[in-house]
Scaffold this active site. Structure first.
Site, PDB file in Angstrom:
ATOM      1  N   ALA A  27      -3.177 -14.203   3.361  1.00 19.06           N
ATOM      2  CA  ALA A  27      -2.661 -14.277   4.731  1.00 19.06           C
ATOM      3  C   ALA A  27      -1.801 -13.056   4.992  1.00 19.06           C
ATOM      4  O   ALA A  27      -1.076 -12.588   4.107  1.00 19.06           O
ATOM      5  CB  ALA A  27      -1.832 -15.545   4.921  1.00 19.06           C
ATOM      6  N   LEU A  38       2.823  -6.464  -6.899  1.00 20.83           N
ATOM      7  CA  LEU A  38       3.574  -7.391  -7.746  1.00 20.83           C
ATOM      8  C   LEU A  38       4.321  -6.667  -8.856  1.00 20.83           C
ATOM      9  O   LEU A  38       5.287  -7.192  -9.400  1.00 20.83           O
ATOM     10  CB  LEU A  38       2.619  -8.439  -8.341  1.00 20.83           C
ATOM     11  CG  LEU A  38       1.909  -9.329  -7.297  1.00 20.83           C
ATOM     12  CD1 LEU A  38       0.868 -10.221  -7.965  1.00 20.83           C
ATOM     13  CD2 LEU A  38       2.912 -10.168  -6.513  1.00 20.83           C
ATOM     14  N   LYS A  57      -5.428 -14.718  12.737  1.00 21.39           N
ATOM     15  CA  LYS A  57      -4.174 -15.452  12.536  1.00 21.39           C
ATOM     16  C   LYS A  57      -3.182 -15.100  13.635  1.00 21.39           C
ATOM     17  O   LYS A  57      -2.859 -13.926  13.824  1.00 21.39           O
ATOM     18  CB  LYS A  57      -3.610 -15.074  11.153  1.00 21.39           C
ATOM     19  CG  LYS A  57      -2.218 -15.611  10.913  1.00 21.39           C
ATOM     20  CD  LYS A  57      -1.735 -15.327   9.511  1.00 21.39           C
ATOM     21  CE  LYS A  57      -0.285 -15.725   9.368  1.00 21.39           C
ATOM     22  NZ  LYS A  57       0.273 -15.394   8.056  1.00 21.39           N
ATOM     23  N   THR A 110       4.305 -11.774   3.451  1.00 24.53           N
ATOM     24  CA  THR A 110       4.851 -10.421   3.538  1.00 24.53           C
ATOM     25  C   THR A 110       4.466  -9.487   2.396  1.00 24.53           C
ATOM     26  O   THR A 110       4.740  -8.291   2.476  1.00 24.53           O
ATOM     27  CB  THR A 110       6.392 -10.493   3.613  1.00 24.53           C
ATOM     28  OG1 THR A 110       6.853 -11.447   2.645  1.00 24.53           O
ATOM     29  CG2 THR A 110       6.837 -10.925   4.988  1.00 24.53           C
ATOM     30  N   ILE A 164       1.553  -8.362   1.127  1.00 28.01           N
ATOM     31  CA  ILE A 164       0.567  -7.310   1.426  1.00 28.01           C
ATOM     32  C   ILE A 164       1.213  -6.288   2.367  1.00 28.01           C
ATOM     33  O   ILE A 164       0.997  -5.078   2.243  1.00 28.01           O
ATOM     34  CB  ILE A 164      -0.726  -7.928   2.005  1.00 28.01           C
ATOM     35  CG1 ILE A 164      -1.423  -8.731   0.897  1.00 28.01           C
ATOM     36  CG2 ILE A 164      -1.660  -6.849   2.573  1.00 28.01           C
ATOM     37  CD1 ILE A 164      -2.634  -9.530   1.337  1.00 28.01           C
ATOM     38  N   GLY A 208      -6.314  -2.641 -10.280  1.00 30.35           N
ATOM     39  CA  GLY A 208      -7.290  -2.684  -9.183  1.00 30.35           C
ATOM     40  C   GLY A 208      -7.267  -4.026  -8.460  1.00 30.35           C
ATOM     41  O   GLY A 208      -8.308  -4.564  -8.111  1.00 30.35           O
ATOM     42  N   ILE A 229      -8.721  -8.676 -17.717  1.00 31.55           N
ATOM     43  CA  ILE A 229      -7.416  -9.202 -17.257  1.00 31.55           C
ATOM     44  C   ILE A 229      -7.564  -9.795 -15.861  1.00 31.55           C
ATOM     45  O   ILE A 229      -7.015 -10.842 -15.555  1.00 31.55           O
ATOM     46  CB  ILE A 229      -6.341  -8.084 -17.268  1.00 31.55           C
ATOM     47  CG1 ILE A 229      -6.072  -7.649 -18.702  1.00 31.55           C
ATOM     48  CG2 ILE A 229      -5.054  -8.553 -16.583  1.00 31.55           C
ATOM     49  CD1 ILE A 229      -5.126  -6.483 -18.836  1.00 31.55           C
TER      50      ILE A 229
HETATM   51  C1  LIG Z   1       1.028 -17.784  -5.357  1.00 27.57           C
HETATM   52  C2  LIG Z   1       0.928 -16.503  -4.572  1.00 27.57           C
HETATM   53  C3  LIG Z   1       0.492 -16.517  -3.257  1.00 27.57           C
HETATM   54  C4  LIG Z   1       0.434 -15.338  -2.505  1.00 27.57           C
HETATM   55  N1  LIG Z   1       0.058 -15.359  -1.184  1.00 27.57           N
HETATM   56  C5  LIG Z   1       0.154 -14.227  -0.451  1.00 27.57           C
HETATM   57  C6  LIG Z   1      -0.171 -14.205   0.930  1.00 27.57           C
HETATM   58  O1  LIG Z   1      -0.598 -15.193   1.501  1.00 27.57           O
HETATM   59  N2  LIG Z   1      -0.009 -13.049   1.617  1.00 27.57           N
HETATM   60  C7  LIG Z   1       0.432 -11.907   1.016  1.00 27.57           C
HETATM   61  O2  LIG Z   1       0.609 -10.899   1.688  1.00 27.57           O
HETATM   62  N3  LIG Z   1       0.658 -11.888  -0.307  1.00 27.57           N
HETATM   63  C8  LIG Z   1       0.551 -13.000  -1.041  1.00 27.57           C
HETATM   64  N4  LIG Z   1       0.805 -12.958  -2.382  1.00 27.57           N
HETATM   65  C9  LIG Z   1       1.046 -11.682  -3.025  1.00 27.57           C
HETATM   66  C10 LIG Z   1      -0.297 -10.986  -3.256  1.00 27.57           C
HETATM   67  O3  LIG Z   1      -1.149 -11.838  -3.986  1.00 27.57           O
HETATM   68  C11 LIG Z   1      -0.105  -9.701  -4.014  1.00 27.57           C
HETATM   69  O4  LIG Z   1       0.870  -8.924  -3.372  1.00 27.57           O
HETATM   70  C12 LIG Z   1      -1.385  -8.915  -4.041  1.00 27.57           C
HETATM   71  O5  LIG Z   1      -2.443  -9.693  -4.500  1.00 27.57           O
HETATM   72  C13 LIG Z   1      -1.241  -7.700  -4.891  1.00 27.57           C
HETATM   73  O6  LIG Z   1      -1.323  -8.004  -6.251  1.00 27.57           O
HETATM   74  P1  LIG Z   1      -1.367  -6.772  -7.246  1.00 27.57           P
HETATM   75  O7  LIG Z   1      -2.512  -5.923  -6.898  1.00 27.57           O
HETATM   76  O8  LIG Z   1      -0.003  -6.161  -7.254  1.00 27.57           O
HETATM   77  O9  LIG Z   1      -1.546  -7.476  -8.667  1.00 27.57           O
HETATM   78  P2  LIG Z   1      -2.864  -8.111  -9.352  1.00 27.57           P
HETATM   79  O10 LIG Z   1      -3.768  -8.747  -8.381  1.00 27.57           O
HETATM   80  O11 LIG Z   1      -2.334  -8.956 -10.464  1.00 27.57           O
HETATM   81  O12 LIG Z   1      -3.629  -6.867  -9.963  1.00 27.57           O
HETATM   82  C14 LIG Z   1      -3.202  -6.235 -11.139  1.00 27.57           C
HETATM   83  C15 LIG Z   1      -4.264  -5.262 -11.598  1.00 27.57           C
HETATM   84  O13 LIG Z   1      -3.774  -4.564 -12.727  1.00 27.57           O
HETATM   85  C16 LIG Z   1      -4.774  -4.593 -13.730  1.00 27.57           C
HETATM   86  N5  LIG Z   1      -4.129  -4.523 -15.043  1.00 27.57           N
HETATM   87  C17 LIG Z   1      -3.045  -5.202 -15.473  1.00 27.57           C
HETATM   88  N6  LIG Z   1      -2.788  -4.902 -16.754  1.00 27.57           N
HETATM   89  C18 LIG Z   1      -3.706  -3.991 -17.127  1.00 27.57           C
HETATM   90  C19 LIG Z   1      -3.982  -3.321 -18.327  1.00 27.57           C
HETATM   91  N7  LIG Z   1      -3.247  -3.498 -19.440  1.00 27.57           N
HETATM   92  N8  LIG Z   1      -5.026  -2.461 -18.359  1.00 27.57           N
HETATM   93  C20 LIG Z   1      -5.793  -2.247 -17.265  1.00 27.57           C
HETATM   94  N9  LIG Z   1      -5.590  -2.886 -16.102  1.00 27.57           N
HETATM   95  C21 LIG Z   1      -4.563  -3.746 -16.034  1.00 27.57           C
HETATM   96  C22 LIG Z   1      -5.508  -5.897 -13.504  1.00 27.57           C
HETATM   97  O14 LIG Z   1      -6.777  -5.879 -14.100  1.00 27.57           O
HETATM   98  C23 LIG Z   1      -5.572  -5.914 -11.990  1.00 27.57           C
HETATM   99  O15 LIG Z   1      -6.652  -5.119 -11.567  1.00 27.57           O
HETATM  100  C24 LIG Z   1       0.814 -14.123  -3.125  1.00 27.57           C
HETATM  101  C25 LIG Z   1       1.186 -14.105  -4.466  1.00 27.57           C
HETATM  102  C26 LIG Z   1       1.251 -15.271  -5.188  1.00 27.57           C
HETATM  103  C27 LIG Z   1       1.674 -15.221  -6.633  1.00 27.57           C
END
Ligand SMILES: Cc1cc2nc3c(=O)[nH]c(=O)nc-3n(C[C@H](O)[C@H](O)[C@H](O)COP(=O)(O)OP(=O)(O)OC[C@H]3O[C@@H](n4cnc5c(N)ncnc54)[C@H](O)[C@@H]3O)c2cc1C
Length: 508
Positions: A49, A336, A77, A347, A349, A12, A41
């Protein structure tokens, strides 16, 4: 046709809730959608951005712009300012939208190349409304009621608070029937036999609860709970091109003016982002641990903040690259979980949005057609690789001699697809956008010129117009851009009038 019923989204964060919001809007209650997330977690909490394509996502999901910015402490932006990238002391903006105005069949920049070689053109930025508006801290959305004016070409994106964004999308998704389960998943189970042997059939929580599904979207972040830990899909490593592997993120106090652009400042072995929100500034230092220690990276980050830090720097580790398959069996990795490209051009998002669009394009029934899955994976790879090339461009095209890191980047062997683009530009200033790759000619030229790559020649047809005429034409474009920028309101004033955030958003 046998339609599937149960979709389980694991995670989430931004990826999980963007997927849930889009699916619940488009699928109109015909499918059961469940998000499983673990508060313990948490999420990566960065990713603030964006690029203009996000407006399309917001339209599909039915998001009201002003409400969304109020709820997420967001700002507008117009581009990204790059500081110290080509050489220390350099500064240029990658502005969104158009550049100049095309004439006949020759792109605008070709006239600019010709006149620049003769010393009769102004810097490229002066022909681009978003670059000049960003520099002047102006903003307004495009206006089409002024006829053929650059005011109709204002392309923009947003900065927003990542936590508030996920919360906002969660509210929207739950209102559209998405079910949420809180809890830590310990493992997944797979079908042992039958037509879809090997498919994931359920995730199991610490509590013992078993959540069954037919289609699983893995949005579990870097760990790739299903795509990697369960299915062992494999990861294609790109760190030989993009060697940064760590980041430190820290919020700082807001300062004036409220800039309508992201800033990226190159440091000795990496770079620092600055993302202005209404209630704070998001900052982070992306760096290469082989060239700089964590302590030194933290000191550099803190030394380059515009306002007082609001917390200690938070470390994040990553590996750049992508999963060998984004869709494997009945699991699709989004966000990710699917891979990582550093946020130099904001890029990630967009890649989430792109993946959700592809999922809708190739939405499966219970048959899970192999050709559809293969096509989905081809599309994913294409988009990831082309964005990767654009990011590598920023590192490779440098003339810095102040560190081994930058020299290694300048001398590395780049992917053939990037080499072709560089050769083509060097020869006659041409840029070819292949298929529907994300970054257009306007993006590439701004970075290439901004980092001091000058073509040897220009398009021969740019000579068809005589010199005084061409000068007049360029001057005309420049004057219109300047007038339009003068007409635009201040960014902070626009935000205050239309989308001022509620009093106490999330602090970091
Ligand atoms: C340093 C950095 C800077 C960034 N800056 C940008 C930016 O400026 N612009 C942009 O477009 N993108 C950026 N990104 C990328 C962006 O942050 C991600 O693409 C976006 O936040 C999506 O993350 P996610 O939802 O894939 O993962 P996460 O935010 O890590 O979410 C993972 C989810 O999975 C759940 N989960 C994991 N394991 C379990 C488990 N065992 N049981 C239950 N739930 C679990 C967690 O609780 C969480 O809800 C950046 C990334 C990094 C690392």
């Amino acid at each position: 046709m046998s339609l599937l019923q149960d979709i389980v989204i694991v995670g989430g964060g931004t990826a999980g809730w963007m997927t849930a919001a889009a699916l619940s809007t488009v699928l109109r209650g015909r499918y059961r959608i469940r998000v499983v997330e673990s508060d313990e977690i948490g999420t990566v909490g960065v990713g603030e951005a964006t690029i203009p394509m996000i407006q399309r996502f917001n339209r599909v999901v039915g998001i009201d712009e002003n409400e969304f910015l109020r709820e997420t402490g967001g700002t507008f932006k117009l581009g990204i300012e790059f500081v110290d990238w080509g050489r220390v002391g350099d500064r240029y903006m990658h502005g969104f939208g158009r550049l100049g105005q095309d004439l006949w069949s020759v792109p605008f920049e070709q006239y600019w190349h010709r006149m620049r070689a003769l010393g009769r053109a102004q810097p490229l930025e002066q022909y681009c409304i978003t670059r000049m508006a960003a520099k002047a801290n102006k903003f307004m959305p495009p206006r089409t009621d002024f006829g053929n004016s650059p005011l109709a070409d204002i392309a923009y994106a947003y900065h927003f608070d990542a936590h508030l964004y996920a919360r906002y999308l969660r509210g929207l998704s739950e209102a559209r029937g998405v079910l949420r389960t809180e809890g830590r998943i310990t493992h997944a189970t797979r079908r042992g036999e039958g037509a879809h042997a090997g498919h994931v059939d359920a995730v199991v929580l610490e509590s013992g609860e078993r959540i069954a599904g037919e289609l699983f979207i893995d949005c579990s972040g870097f760990r790739g709970l299903l795509i990697e830990q369960t299915l062992q899909t494999g990861f294609e490593d790109w760190t030989h091109w993009l060697p940064c592997d760590r980041a430190l993120a820290v919020p700082s106090e807001s300062v004036k003016p409220l800039t309508p652009y992201t800033r990226s400042t190159a440091h000795r072995a990496g770079w620092q982002w600055r993302i202005p929100l209404q209630h704070r500034i998001g900052n982070g230092h992306v760096y290469c641990s082989a060239h700089v220690s964590d302590d030194e990276a933290a000191a550099t980050l803190l030394a380059h903040l515009d306002g007082k830090p609001l917390a200690d720097p938070r470390p994040i580790r990553f590996r750049t690259g992508m999963r060998r398959l984004a869709w494997n069996e009945n699991v699709i990795a989004i966000g990710l979980a699917g891979g990582f490209l550093e946020p130099l051009e904001s890029t990630s998002i967009h890649l989430i949005q792109q993946a959700v669009q592809q999922l809708l394009d190739f939405f499966p029934d219970r048959g899970f057609s192999a050709p559809d899955i293969a096509e989905f994976n081809r599309h994913s790879r294409f988009h990831w690789e082309r964005i990767r090339d654009f990011i590598i461009l920023h590192y490779h095209l440098n003339q810095r001699d102040d560190s081994a890191f930058w020299q290694a980047c300048a001398h590395m062997t780049v992917p053939d697809t990037l080499r072709e683009k560089l050769d083509l530009y060097r020869s006659h200033g041409r840029i070819v956008r292949r298929d529907n790759e994300l970054f257009s000619e306007v993006g590439w030229i701004q970075v290439m010129e901004g980092q001091n790559l000058t073509p040897l020649r220009h398009h021969p047809l740019a000579e068809l117009r005589d010199e005084p005429d061409t000068v007049e034409y360029l001057e005309g474009v420049r004057e219109v851009v300047a007038k339009c920028v003068a007409f635009m309101p201040d960014h902070a004033a626009y935000v205050a009038e239309h989308c001022a955030a509620k009093p106490a958003p999330h602090p970091a």
